[in-house]
Scaffold this active site. Structure first.
Site, PDB file in Angstrom:
ATOM      1  N   TYR A 198       3.032 -10.084   5.176  1.00  0.00           N
ATOM      2  CA  TYR A 198       2.444  -8.754   4.968  1.00  0.00           C
ATOM      3  C   TYR A 198       3.483  -7.691   4.604  1.00  0.00           C
ATOM      4  CZ  TYR A 198      -0.554  -4.686   5.740  1.00  0.00           C
ATOM      5  OH  TYR A 198      -1.246  -3.518   5.576  1.00  0.00           O
TER       6      TYR A 198
ATOM      7  N   LYS B  20       3.707  -5.846   0.843  1.00  0.00           N
ATOM      8  CA  LYS B  20       3.533  -4.405   0.658  1.00  0.00           C
ATOM      9  C   LYS B  20       4.774  -3.777   0.014  1.00  0.00           C
ATOM     10  CE  LYS B  20      -0.649  -3.852   2.135  1.00  0.00           C
ATOM     11  NZ  LYS B  20      -1.735  -3.442   1.203  1.00  0.00           N
TER      12      LYS B  20
ATOM     13  N   SER C 165       1.542   0.286   3.101  1.00  0.00           N
ATOM     14  CA  SER C 165       1.523   0.286   4.555  1.00  0.00           C
ATOM     15  C   SER C 165       2.863   0.763   5.093  1.00  0.00           C
ATOM     16  CB  SER C 165       1.267  -1.138   5.079  1.00  0.00           C
ATOM     17  OG  SER C 165       1.477  -1.238   6.473  1.00  0.00           O
TER      18      SER C 165
END
Length: 286
Positions: A164, A168, A151
């Site tokens: 998150y 990633k 991402s």
């Protein structure tokens, strides 16, 4: 559809796409099937997987996509998933580690530890298990291509996104180290960094919303990406055309990584009680 001239670039190759029932994963599966691959999609909801497979198969005019219920955080599920993917077309040429997700949006000091750990397990351990159990299959077949979906958040700050961005970034380092470890076995590892991509989960971001505008204003090409923008890059990385590409982190974000990440403060700060709460200066009102 974009990329029509590339139909056939993965012709006859067998590819596993995790999290393939919706969103980016479904778009990747569709592009791979259109370009000639045999695709296994997995996820946790049978009805969604079956509908996606049927829709793609109808579109491409052949039974190019099959589905299997599996949870990538469970090692037995992953072992069985890869074994079944190999047996379907007598081999596995590529794996797309797309299954993943985020958690509750909040400042770091207000993050729930169990929720934080859940996201790390889903994104990092899930990818690890896919690497662990696909490597022997690829190595004994003479090689393969592993593509992880990372991402923009893996390298550009995303305030309030909790585990998150951390997860990633970890996926990206896992990919780079795997590329180094298994190059001699002709296994290629790469990751794609999507920016804002319009999927079902992002449909609430209307063009006039402050959050959407924060993406748009910091994206040189403007606006969001389409799932097929991601699918086309995946198809290339799986194909023999990319046989000298490994250990790479590829941005598909309209150029946003040249500037800055999105501003979600207009949603998060009012929800938790204001800017002072977000900064830890006062406690949230309970």
């Amino acid at each position: 559809m974009a990329g029509e001239d590339l139909a056939g670039e993965v012709d006859g190759l067998s590819v596993l796409v995790t999290g393939g029932g919706t969103g980016i994963g479904a778009g990747i599966a569709s592009r791979l099937a259109h370009n000639g691959a045999w695709v296994t999609i997995c996820g946790r909801t049978q009805e969604t997987l079956q509908l996606t497979a049927d829709t793609i198969n109808k579109k491409v005019g052949r039974d190019a996509v099959r589905w299997q219920v599996a949870d990538v955080t469970k090692e037995f599920d992953v072992m069985n998933l890869i074994a079944e993917s190999i047996s379907w077309r007598d081999g596995l040429a590529g794996l797309v580690a797309n299954a993943g997700g985020g958690g509750a949006l909040a400042p770091i000091h207000l993050q729930d530890v169990e929720e934080y750990q859940r996201v790390l397990t889903l994104n990092v351990v899930g990818t690890l298990l896919l690497v662990k159990h696909s490597v022997p299959a690829f190595a004994r077949a003479g090689g393969g291509s592993f593509v992880a979906i990372s991402s923009l958040a893996g390298h550009i700050t995303h305030p309030y996104f909790g585990a998150y961005p951390v997860s990633k970034a970890a996926v990206e380092e896992l990919v780079r180290n795997a590329a180094d470890e298994y190059g001699e076995a002709n296994i290629r590892f790469n990751a794609i960094r999507p920016g804002l991509t319009m999927t079902e989960t992002m449909s609430f971001l209307t063009e006039d919303s402050p959050i959407y505008q924060s993406y748009h204003q910091n994206t040189p090409l403007g606006g969001p990406s389409d799932v097929d923008d991601i699918g086309q890059i995946v198809s290339f990385l799986i194909s023999p055309r990319a046989n000298r590409i490994t250990g790479q982190l590829i941005n598909v974000d309209g150029g946003q990584s040249l500037r800055r990440g999105p501003a979600w403060s207009t949603m998060i700060e009012p929800a938790i009680g204001g800017r002072a709460v977000a900064l830890g200066q006062v406690d949230p009102v309970t």
